[in-house]
Design a protein around this motif. Structure first.
Motif, short mmCIF file in Angstrom:
data_model
loop_
_atom_site.label_atom_id
_atom_site.label_comp_id
_atom_site.label_asym_id
_atom_site.label_seq_id
_atom_site.Cartn_x
_atom_site.Cartn_y
_atom_site.Cartn_z
N VAL A 172 1.53 46.53 28.99
CA VAL A 172 1.96 45.52 28.02
C VAL A 172 1.76 44.14 28.63
N ASP A 173 2.06 43.12 27.85
CA ASP A 173 1.99 41.74 28.31
C ASP A 173 3.37 41.12 28.12
N CYS A 174 4.13 41.07 29.20
CA CYS A 174 5.52 40.59 29.11
C CYS A 174 5.60 39.14 28.61
N GLN A 175 4.65 38.33 28.98
CA GLN A 175 4.70 36.91 28.61
C GLN A 175 4.59 36.71 27.10
N ALA A 176 4.07 37.70 26.41
CA ALA A 176 3.86 37.55 24.96
C ALA A 176 4.97 38.16 24.12
N MET A 177 6.05 38.62 24.74
CA MET A 177 7.11 39.28 23.97
C MET A 177 8.44 38.56 24.15
N PRO A 178 9.36 38.73 23.19
CA PRO A 178 10.69 38.13 23.31
C PRO A 178 11.42 38.69 24.53
N ILE A 179 12.19 37.86 25.19
CA ILE A 179 12.82 38.25 26.44
C ILE A 179 13.79 39.41 26.27
N HIS A 180 14.43 39.53 25.08
CA HIS A 180 15.41 40.60 24.90
C HIS A 180 14.76 41.99 24.87
N GLU A 181 13.44 42.05 24.67
CA GLU A 181 12.75 43.33 24.64
C GLU A 181 12.50 43.91 26.02
N LEU A 182 12.64 43.10 27.05
CA LEU A 182 12.35 43.56 28.41
C LEU A 182 13.28 44.69 28.84
N LYS A 183 14.49 44.73 28.26
CA LYS A 183 15.47 45.72 28.69
C LYS A 183 15.06 47.16 28.36
N LYS A 184 14.09 47.31 27.47
CA LYS A 184 13.67 48.67 27.10
C LYS A 184 12.68 49.27 28.09
N PHE A 185 12.23 48.45 29.04
CA PHE A 185 11.26 48.94 30.03
C PHE A 185 11.98 49.29 31.33
N ASP A 186 12.00 50.57 31.64
CA ASP A 186 12.70 51.05 32.84
C ASP A 186 11.71 51.21 34.01
N ILE A 187 11.94 50.47 35.09
CA ILE A 187 11.10 50.59 36.28
C ILE A 187 11.94 50.99 37.49
N SER A 188 13.13 51.50 37.23
CA SER A 188 14.05 51.84 38.33
C SER A 188 13.53 52.98 39.20
N PHE A 189 12.62 53.81 38.64
CA PHE A 189 12.11 54.95 39.41
C PHE A 189 11.29 54.50 40.63
N ILE A 190 10.88 53.24 40.66
CA ILE A 190 10.07 52.72 41.76
C ILE A 190 10.78 52.92 43.10
#
Length: 206
Positions: A36-54
């Motif tokens: 995806v392109d984070c810069q092009a989306m509303p900031i509140h949508e970032l919470k749906k992306f889970d990267i904790s498995f890293i």
């Protein structure tokens, strides 16, 4: 999302992103993992992306004989006792490169189903490109498996060569020095020395 969803290519990208920690690291990881392109989306949508498995370790997985990548069925022949000289040399050369790449190491053992001879009748560069789509747990598990096999074979070769040297009739100090040198050899050196020793022994019997 977990490591099983991450390809070898994505793993390389993730590793590069994590090598530079700054304010953009988390966003770059989301872009890479979810395409995806984070810069092009509303900031509140970032919470749906889970990267904790890293932060979790990449799990080991059970290996299979066949893997289908980009429509090609590959036979993953990981029995190093049956590798050809050409396979062995390429594997060793890939290990000596400044950056060891898993797709190159694995391409020595992955052949399109139906192909019998290494690097014959198929494009090994395409194999390496296809292997970039292999899930990282699979790629890593096979890599570790091969590494363990080579280590075991290395120990067997070294033990056998030392055993043969001890039987030779030569000065005790020279024999001791020869054994010390054997213990310093790499795998290819052991194989070459063992071949030379067997040749000498065969000539002596004639």
């Amino acid at each position: 999302m977990n490591w099983e969803n991450i390809t070898l290519k994505q793993f390389y990208d993730i590793r590069e992103i994590l090598s530079v920690e700054d304010d953009w690291t988390a966003l770059n990881l989301i872009d890479c993992i979810y395409n995806v392109d984070c810069q092009a989306m509303p900031i509140h949508e970032l919470k749906k992306f889970d990267i904790s498995f890293i932060k979790d370790e990449i799990p080991d997985v059970k290996l299979k004989k066949y893997y289908t990548l980009n429509g090609t069925k590959y036979n993953s022949n990981c029995d190093i006792t049956r590798v050809s000289v050409a396979q062995f040399i390429d594997y060793q050369n890939y290990l000596k490169e400044d950056e060891v790449r898993l797709e190159k190491l694995l391409s020595v053992f992955f052949m399109p189903d139906g192909c019998k001879d290494y690097n014959t009748g198929y494009d090994i560069i395409k194999v390496q490109e296809d292997l970039m789509d292999l899930p990282i747990p699979v790629a890593q598990s096979i890599g570790f498996f091969l590494g363990r096999q080579f280590k075991l074979l290395f120990l067997i070769f070294r033990y056998y060569l030392i055993k043969q040297v001890k039987k030779l009739k030569m000065e005790k100090q020279k024999k001791k020095e020869l054994i010390a040198n054997i213990k310093k050899m790499d795998f290819w050196g052991l194989v070459s020395s063992l071949t030379s020793l067997n040749t000498v022994k065969s000539q002596m019997k004639q």
